[in-house]
Design a protein around this motif. Sequence first.
Motif, mmCIF file in Angstrom:
data_model
loop_
_atom_site.group_PDB
_atom_site.id
_atom_site.type_symbol
_atom_site.label_atom_id
_atom_site.label_comp_id
_atom_site.label_asym_id
_atom_site.label_seq_id
_atom_site.Cartn_x
_atom_site.Cartn_y
_atom_site.Cartn_z
ATOM 1 N N HIS A 171 0.855 -1.196 0.000
ATOM 2 C CA HIS A 171 0.000 0.000 0.000
ATOM 3 C C HIS A 171 0.885 1.238 0.000
ATOM 4 C CE1 HIS A 171 -2.821 2.789 2.494
ATOM 5 N NE2 HIS A 171 -2.839 3.095 1.216
ATOM 6 N N TYR A 172 0.752 2.082 -1.025
ATOM 7 C CA TYR A 172 1.627 3.242 -1.158
ATOM 8 C C TYR A 172 0.819 4.504 -1.457
ATOM 9 C CZ TYR A 172 5.097 -0.444 -1.478
ATOM 10 O OH TYR A 172 5.867 -1.535 -1.212
ATOM 11 N N ASP A 173 1.253 5.598 -0.865
ATOM 12 C CA ASP A 173 0.635 6.892 -1.148
ATOM 13 C C ASP A 173 1.144 7.480 -2.458
ATOM 14 O OD1 ASP A 173 -0.766 6.807 1.261
ATOM 15 O OD2 ASP A 173 0.903 7.706 2.367
ATOM 16 N N ASP A 174 2.350 7.077 -2.849
ATOM 17 C CA ASP A 174 3.010 7.698 -3.995
ATOM 18 C C ASP A 174 3.569 6.608 -4.910
ATOM 19 O OD1 ASP A 174 4.318 9.336 -5.747
ATOM 20 O OD2 ASP A 174 5.752 10.136 -4.294
ATOM 21 N N HIS A 181 2.712 2.722 -18.026
ATOM 22 C CA HIS A 181 2.093 1.470 -18.488
ATOM 23 C C HIS A 181 2.068 0.418 -17.388
ATOM 24 C CE1 HIS A 181 6.407 0.913 -19.281
ATOM 25 N NE2 HIS A 181 6.205 -0.387 -19.293
ATOM 26 N N TYR A 182 3.052 0.474 -16.471
ATOM 27 C CA TYR A 182 3.021 -0.439 -15.335
ATOM 28 C C TYR A 182 1.958 -0.008 -14.326
ATOM 29 C CZ TYR A 182 7.441 -2.628 -16.772
ATOM 30 O OH TYR A 182 8.425 -3.316 -17.455
ATOM 31 N N ARG A 183 1.817 1.291 -14.126
ATOM 32 C CA ARG A 183 0.771 1.777 -13.208
ATOM 33 C C ARG A 183 -0.602 1.311 -13.673
ATOM 34 N NH1 ARG A 183 1.807 7.978 -11.213
ATOM 35 N NH2 ARG A 183 4.090 7.967 -11.207
ATOM 36 N N ALA A 188 -3.385 0.819 -11.157
ATOM 37 C CA ALA A 188 -4.505 1.754 -11.321
ATOM 38 C C ALA A 188 -5.835 1.166 -10.868
ATOM 39 C CB ALA A 188 -4.604 2.208 -12.776
ATOM 40 N N ASN A 189 -6.078 -0.101 -11.155
ATOM 41 C CA ASN A 189 -7.357 -0.709 -10.795
ATOM 42 C C ASN A 189 -7.489 -0.956 -9.291
ATOM 43 O OD1 ASN A 189 -8.169 -0.768 -13.459
ATOM 44 N ND2 ASN A 189 -7.372 -2.832 -13.807
ATOM 45 N N GLU A 190 -6.400 -0.768 -8.569
ATOM 46 C CA GLU A 190 -6.422 -1.006 -7.125
ATOM 47 C C GLU A 190 -6.394 0.306 -6.341
ATOM 48 O OE1 GLU A 190 -6.912 -3.872 -5.933
ATOM 49 O OE2 GLU A 190 -6.638 -5.050 -7.740
ATOM 50 N N HIS A 194 -7.131 6.287 0.050
ATOM 51 C CA HIS A 194 -5.950 6.549 0.860
ATOM 52 C C HIS A 194 -4.651 6.186 0.147
ATOM 53 C CE1 HIS A 194 -8.490 7.529 4.218
ATOM 54 N NE2 HIS A 194 -9.066 6.339 4.177
ATOM 55 N N GLY A 195 -4.676 5.930 -1.125
ATOM 56 C CA GLY A 195 -3.454 5.599 -1.837
ATOM 57 C C GLY A 195 -3.679 4.517 -2.869
ATOM 58 N N TYR A 196 -2.663 3.697 -3.057
ATOM 59 C CA TYR A 196 -2.706 2.675 -4.102
ATOM 60 C C TYR A 196 -2.247 1.335 -3.537
ATOM 61 C CZ TYR A 196 -2.765 6.852 -7.023
ATOM 62 O OH TYR A 196 -3.075 8.069 -7.581
ATOM 63 N N LEU A 197 -2.810 0.272 -4.066
ATOM 64 C CA LEU A 197 -2.395 -1.080 -3.712
ATOM 65 C C LEU A 197 -1.781 -1.748 -4.932
ATOM 66 C CD1 LEU A 197 -5.428 -2.357 -1.604
ATOM 67 C CD2 LEU A 197 -3.099 -1.957 -0.774
ATOM 68 N N ILE A 198 -0.652 -2.429 -4.694
ATOM 69 C CA ILE A 198 -0.056 -3.221 -5.757
ATOM 70 C C ILE A 198 -0.972 -4.407 -6.032
ATOM 71 C CG2 ILE A 198 1.945 -4.579 -6.449
ATOM 72 C CD1 ILE A 198 2.525 -1.594 -6.195
ATOM 73 N N GLY A 199 -1.154 -4.737 -7.297
ATOM 74 C CA GLY A 199 -2.068 -5.809 -7.684
ATOM 75 C C GLY A 199 -1.603 -7.185 -7.251
#
Length: 282
Positions: A171-174, A181-183, A188-190, A194-199
């Motif tokens: 889980h990352y804020d940045d 293309h990797y994002r 992106a779908n996660e 409060h931030g982003y989750l790696i798939g």
Amino acid sequence: MASLSTPLLGGAIHERGVVKLIMQDEEFNYLSQLAFRESGIVINESKRDMLYGRVMKRIRSLKLNGFTAYCQLLQDSYTGELSAFINAITTNLTAFFREEYHFNFLQKVALAHFKHHNQDKRLRLWSAGCSTGQEPYSIAMSVQGQLPDWDVKILATDLDSDVLWCAHQGHYDDLTGIPQHYRTQYCANECHQHGYLIGDDIKQVIAFKQLNLLSRWPMKGQFDVIFCRNVLIYFDNETKQKLIQRFYAQLKPGGYLFLGHSESLQSLNTKFRLVGQTIYQR
């Protein structure tokens, strides 16, 4: 005129109305020797302020009255506070795709080598000193999709149990540093508030484990790739020599070792061959 700094009892000084705790030489020596014995990290006089600041956070958190009390705590409940102490003194500066040329080499040179030589279609990689996980996730993104139908596994280890917990969460804020293309493909779908989750397709190839590089390594098999970047800089030459010899034995013939941008094997006795910018091959 009264002095601005007036000594007080209990290892402290009164400075402009503020009580500042003092770390005596005996306490500095004890803590630095403990750090070296347990982690191999060298803390010399030039890093005294760093040690002071990080241990002070533990003293405040534990509501202790000074460095003497903290050293006593380490002695009295050795295993209880030791882990927190080691976590406090380790440095965890990291970023996604840090030293990007390493990941370009991994994709364009190393993977091409393995496609030709690894007939079993297995690839084993180790991120040694993975911190909060940006490095192993960057490795996984670089490899994922390049080797369809391959058995790919990444071991990610660190001494610091706190950063390993963060890495495992993914889980990352940045997401700075991750190519767009990797994002889109892996992050992106996660996205959430409060931030982003790696798939999960990236997470599933990585195993996060706590490991002291100076202790016994439980891994039985050899690796094709080892990333150990910005770790050797904290060790003395004797420790570096032993560690590099162990890395050599842990790599398959033809395997690659990636070091940090300021690290080199030049002063060490090693069979590794330099093949790129801080990239070595067995």
